[in-house]
Enzyme design. Structure first.
Site, PDB file in Angstrom:
ATOM      1  N   THR A 180       0.840  -1.185   0.000  1.00  0.00           N
ATOM      2  CA  THR A 180       0.000   0.000   0.000  1.00  0.00           C
ATOM      3  C   THR A 180       0.886   1.250   0.000  1.00  0.00           C
ATOM      4  O   THR A 180       2.065   1.128   0.322  1.00  0.00           O
ATOM      5  CB  THR A 180      -0.807  -0.110   1.317  1.00  0.00           C
ATOM      6  OG1 THR A 180      -2.145  -0.279   1.016  1.00  0.00           O
ATOM      7  CG2 THR A 180      -0.616   1.010   2.252  1.00  0.00           C
ATOM      8  N   ARG A 208     -14.628  -6.054   0.840  1.00  0.00           N
ATOM      9  CA  ARG A 208     -13.773  -5.897   2.028  1.00  0.00           C
ATOM     10  C   ARG A 208     -13.172  -4.484   2.080  1.00  0.00           C
ATOM     11  O   ARG A 208     -12.689  -3.957   1.090  1.00  0.00           O
ATOM     12  CB  ARG A 208     -12.647  -6.933   1.968  1.00  0.00           C
ATOM     13  CG  ARG A 208     -11.664  -6.871   3.140  1.00  0.00           C
ATOM     14  CD  ARG A 208     -10.460  -6.052   2.816  1.00  0.00           C
ATOM     15  NE  ARG A 208      -9.450  -6.096   3.869  1.00  0.00           N
ATOM     16  CZ  ARG A 208      -8.380  -5.315   3.908  1.00  0.00           C
ATOM     17  NH1 ARG A 208      -8.162  -4.435   2.967  1.00  0.00           N
ATOM     18  NH2 ARG A 208      -7.520  -5.423   4.885  1.00  0.00           N
ATOM     19  N   VAL A 209     -13.218  -3.870   3.239  1.00  0.00           N
ATOM     20  CA  VAL A 209     -12.603  -2.558   3.433  1.00  0.00           C
ATOM     21  C   VAL A 209     -11.593  -2.681   4.568  1.00  0.00           C
ATOM     22  O   VAL A 209     -11.910  -3.241   5.622  1.00  0.00           O
ATOM     23  CB  VAL A 209     -13.657  -1.485   3.786  1.00  0.00           C
ATOM     24  CG1 VAL A 209     -12.992  -0.156   4.107  1.00  0.00           C
ATOM     25  CG2 VAL A 209     -14.650  -1.310   2.648  1.00  0.00           C
ATOM     26  N   GLY A 210     -10.384  -2.177   4.359  1.00  0.00           N
ATOM     27  CA  GLY A 210      -9.356  -2.241   5.401  1.00  0.00           C
ATOM     28  C   GLY A 210      -9.303  -0.959   6.213  1.00  0.00           C
ATOM     29  O   GLY A 210     -10.270  -0.193   6.288  1.00  0.00           O
ATOM     30  N   ASP A 211      -8.160  -0.705   6.799  1.00  0.00           N
ATOM     31  CA  ASP A 211      -7.974   0.477   7.645  1.00  0.00           C
ATOM     32  C   ASP A 211      -7.801   1.761   6.834  1.00  0.00           C
ATOM     33  O   ASP A 211      -8.025   2.863   7.337  1.00  0.00           O
ATOM     34  CB  ASP A 211      -6.715   0.304   8.507  1.00  0.00           C
ATOM     35  CG  ASP A 211      -5.483   0.122   7.623  1.00  0.00           C
ATOM     36  OD1 ASP A 211      -5.473  -0.844   6.834  1.00  0.00           O
ATOM     37  OD2 ASP A 211      -4.559   0.950   7.694  1.00  0.00           O
ATOM     38  N   THR A 230       0.331   1.256   7.514  1.00  0.00           N
ATOM     39  CA  THR A 230       0.252   0.194   6.523  1.00  0.00           C
ATOM     40  C   THR A 230       0.413  -1.147   7.221  1.00  0.00           C
ATOM     41  O   THR A 230       1.021  -1.217   8.288  1.00  0.00           O
ATOM     42  CB  THR A 230       1.325   0.383   5.421  1.00  0.00           C
ATOM     43  OG1 THR A 230       1.354  -0.795   4.597  1.00  0.00           O
ATOM     44  CG2 THR A 230       2.720   0.595   5.985  1.00  0.00           C
ATOM     45  N   GLY A 231      -0.138  -2.183   6.621  1.00  0.00           N
ATOM     46  CA  GLY A 231      -0.092  -3.519   7.217  1.00  0.00           C
ATOM     47  C   GLY A 231      -1.469  -4.143   7.153  1.00  0.00           C
ATOM     48  O   GLY A 231      -2.308  -3.730   6.346  1.00  0.00           O
ATOM     49  N   GLY A 233      -4.983  -4.505   7.620  1.00  0.00           N
ATOM     50  CA  GLY A 233      -6.029  -3.557   7.993  1.00  0.00           C
ATOM     51  C   GLY A 233      -6.914  -4.041   9.113  1.00  0.00           C
ATOM     52  O   GLY A 233      -7.340  -3.259   9.971  1.00  0.00           O
TER      53      GLY A 233
END
Ligand code: ASP
Length: 299
Positions: A180, A208-211, A230-231, A233
């Site tokens: 990312t 899907r939604v991450g951080d 980053t990482g 989520g």
């Protein structure tokens, strides 16, 4: 003494060889800061450049979801002078961060899915579908791994569980996209901004939604600084990592130290990276390799 600074990153786990992309992106951001442009403009341009690079898992380099066809991207931008915009699960655009910036100049702060796509078209963003060979290869590898070792990988999608027991010859980081992108900056007026963009991480379902587009999780900017994460989520959002690191900046903790403290909130098996800038300086920390660049000017 006035200080301007910018930090860019190419994702937790991104190889050192991709550092040039982060340096170019930080360079363009610093140029803007020195021209007296805002931190908002600087991080916007820096992240758009990283999205166009093609190597990073964002914009033109975004990874596929589990079906090997779907690309859904998240991005956000925020500044300490009150601008905030994000898109989640957007498809068919080249630069999600530019759409997020348009959202910041609309009545809302977050748009998702088809609504975000239609909004982007309305604001003049043309259709764009990346055709990335390496994303196809990475997806093929993922599918192969799934078919051979199904049981090991299905207990939650997160790296959290299977990293500890990873016993394949191929490194998990080659299979699960983590590259990312993000940027944080402080401008001459003392305004801070953060921008982030991603094609997601791990083995992802549709929707899907991450951080990344979640304020306080993947990014935060306020009067004391700006932070981008980053990482994985799913892990980052549970800790509101960006806001926690920001609060340490607000208490006077140096950016690099605040980033390191933030990363240490996670088990070593969870790849995490954080970048931050405050009025003191700029820095980053990661528990896995991370291509990043820091530029500072004091006068
Ligand atoms: N945090 C991003 C996500 O989970 C991925 C990454 O940073 O590499 O979507």
């Amino acid at each position: 003494m006035s200080f301007v600074g910018i930090v860019t990153h190419g994702g937790a786990g991104s190889p050192k060889e991709w550092q040039d992309g982060c340096i170019n992106s930080a360079d363009i951001g610093m140029q803007r800061l020195l021209e007296n442009r805002s931190a908002y403009d600087a991080v916007l341009e820096s992240v758009a450049l990283l999205e166009n690079d093609g190597r990073f898992n964002a914009g033109c380099g975004s990874s596929y979801r589990l079906d090997g066809k779907t690309i859904e991207m998240d991005a956000a931008i925020m500044s300490s002078d009150g601008r905030l915009g994000a898109v989640a699960c957007i498809t068919g655009v080249k630069n999600p961060v530019l759409v997020a910036s348009e959202v910041a100049h609309s009545p809302h702060h977050i748009l998702t899915g088809q609504g975000a796509v239609l909004f982007a078209r309305k604001r003049g963003f043309g259709e764009y579908y990346p055709d990335i060979q390496w994303a196809k290869e990475r997806h093929a590898k993922l599918m192969e791994t799934f078919s051979k070792k199904k049981g090991d990988l299905t207990r939650e999608w997160g790296v959290h569980d299977f990293e500890e027991n990873w016993n394949f010859e191929t490194a998990s980081s080659e299979i699960f996209p983590m590259d990312t992108v993000g940027a944080v900056a402080k401008d001459k007026k003392g305004i801070f901004a953060a921008a982030v963009s991603t094609g997601g991480s791990g083995a992802m379902l549709k929707g899907r939604v991450g951080d990344t587009p979640l304020i306080g999780s993947g990014f935060f900017a306020g009067p004391y600084g700006a932070v981008a994460c980053t990482g994985i989520g799913e892990e980052i959002m549970k800790k509101l990592l960006a806001k926690i690191v920001y609060d340490w900046l607000a208490q006077g903790t140096a950016p690099e130290v605040a980033c390191e403290k933030g990363v240490h909130l996670f088990s070593k098996t969870v790849p995490i990276g954080v970048i931050a800038v405050s009025s003191e300086g700029a820095g980053f920390f990661s528990n896995t390799g991370m291509a990043a660049a820091v530029l500072e000017r004091r006068d």
